[in-house]
Design a protein around this motif. Structure first.
Motif, PDB file in Angstrom:
ATOM      1  N   THR A 169       9.599   2.450   4.189  1.00 33.37           N
ATOM      2  CA  THR A 169      10.886   1.972   3.690  1.00 33.37           C
ATOM      3  C   THR A 169      10.851   1.935   2.171  1.00 33.37           C
ATOM      4  N   PRO A 170      11.973   2.185   1.524  1.00 31.58           N
ATOM      5  CA  PRO A 170      12.006   2.063   0.064  1.00 31.58           C
ATOM      6  C   PRO A 170      12.204   0.621  -0.394  1.00 31.58           C
ATOM      7  N   THR A 171      12.352  -0.304   0.550  1.00 35.30           N
ATOM      8  CA  THR A 171      12.562  -1.705   0.174  1.00 35.30           C
ATOM      9  C   THR A 171      11.441  -2.558   0.762  1.00 35.30           C
ATOM     10  N   PHE A 172      11.755  -3.416   1.745  1.00 33.37           N
ATOM     11  CA  PHE A 172      10.771  -4.382   2.212  1.00 33.37           C
ATOM     12  C   PHE A 172      10.806  -4.571   3.721  1.00 33.37           C
ATOM     13  N   ASP A 173       9.643  -4.423   4.362  1.00 33.15           N
ATOM     14  CA  ASP A 173       9.423  -4.825   5.753  1.00 33.15           C
ATOM     15  C   ASP A 173       8.506  -6.034   5.700  1.00 33.15           C
ATOM     16  N   ASN A 174       8.873  -7.108   6.403  1.00 33.85           N
ATOM     17  CA  ASN A 174       8.180  -8.382   6.255  1.00 33.85           C
ATOM     18  C   ASN A 174       7.950  -9.092   7.582  1.00 33.85           C
ATOM     19  N   GLU A 175       6.958  -9.971   7.585  1.00 35.00           N
ATOM     20  CA  GLU A 175       6.685 -10.940   8.645  1.00 35.00           C
ATOM     21  C   GLU A 175       6.577 -10.338  10.037  1.00 35.00           C
TER      22      GLU A 175
ATOM     23  N   ARG B 234       0.801  -1.225   0.000  1.00 35.91           N
ATOM     24  CA  ARG B 234       0.000   0.000   0.000  1.00 35.91           C
ATOM     25  C   ARG B 234       0.835   1.277   0.000  1.00 35.91           C
ATOM     26  N   ALA B 235       2.101   1.205   0.319  1.00 33.95           N
ATOM     27  CA  ALA B 235       2.940   2.406   0.361  1.00 33.95           C
ATOM     28  C   ALA B 235       2.981   3.095  -0.994  1.00 33.95           C
ATOM     29  N   GLY B 236       2.843   2.332  -2.069  1.00 32.29           N
ATOM     30  CA  GLY B 236       2.799   2.912  -3.402  1.00 32.29           C
ATOM     31  C   GLY B 236       4.158   3.259  -3.988  1.00 32.29           C
ATOM     32  N   THR B 237       5.239   2.791  -3.365  1.00 33.25           N
ATOM     33  CA  THR B 237       6.580   3.030  -3.899  1.00 33.25           C
ATOM     34  C   THR B 237       7.148   1.728  -4.441  1.00 33.25           C
TER      35      THR B 237
END
Length: 171
Positions: free
Chosen positions: A70-76, A39-42
């Protein structure tokens, strides 16, 4: 999308909608749900997939709000014994052609985010000069975190130095 499935059976109820990938839900102590979403849209700049950040929503799927950027990935995201969310963040370092994953924690309102397992532990990240690969945080009683690593499976005290981590047998 994220669905709620009744414990006693019945039809699943869809909680999220839209052109997003909503994954990895975890229920917070106050009943809200933390989850990973595009949903961040980046977009991550190297291979251009959608970035993933953490969001929270009410138990019925309303009032969706971001808690990380974040410009990359936050997960789990996983809920720790003190009610924070532990998750792993992917950072890409193009000048060194490598990717690092570290375990972070954040409060459900998006405050007090910091690195708990990785280089330069704490809110001041500093310079990361070594390759790190931590993922799949699993909160344990007493505040410890189990995680996988490119150096083996570990049990760590958040904020502790890697030499103090307990390595699990079997690699």
């Amino acid at each position: 999308h994220i669905y709620r499935v009744p414990l006693d059976g019945g039809s699943p109820r869809q909680l999220t909608t839209g052109p997003f990938h909503d994954i990895d839900p975890a229920e917070l102590p106050d009943g809200r749900i933390v989850f990973t979403s595009t949903r961040a849209g980046t977009f991550e700049e190297y291979h251009n997939p959608p970035s993933r950040a953490l969001f929270v929503m009410q138990p019925d799927g309303t009032r969706i709000e971001p808690i990380t950027v974040t410009p990359t990935f936050d997960n789990e995201p996983k809920v720790t014994s003190d009610g924070r969310s532990a998750f792993f963040r992917t950072d890409t370092f193009f000048d060194r052609a490598k990717v690092e994953t570290q375990i972070h924690v954040i409060r459900p309102d998006g405050t007090d985010g910091l690195t708990e397992i990785g280089a330069d532990v704490g809110a001041d990240y500093g310079v990361r000069l070594r390759q790190l690969g931590y993922g799949s945080p699993a909160p344990l009683p007493g505040g410890k975190l189990a995680c996988i690593s490119n150096r083996g499976n570990l049990v760590a005290t958040p904020g502790g130095a890697e030499p103090s981590f307990h390595r699990l047998p079997g690699g």
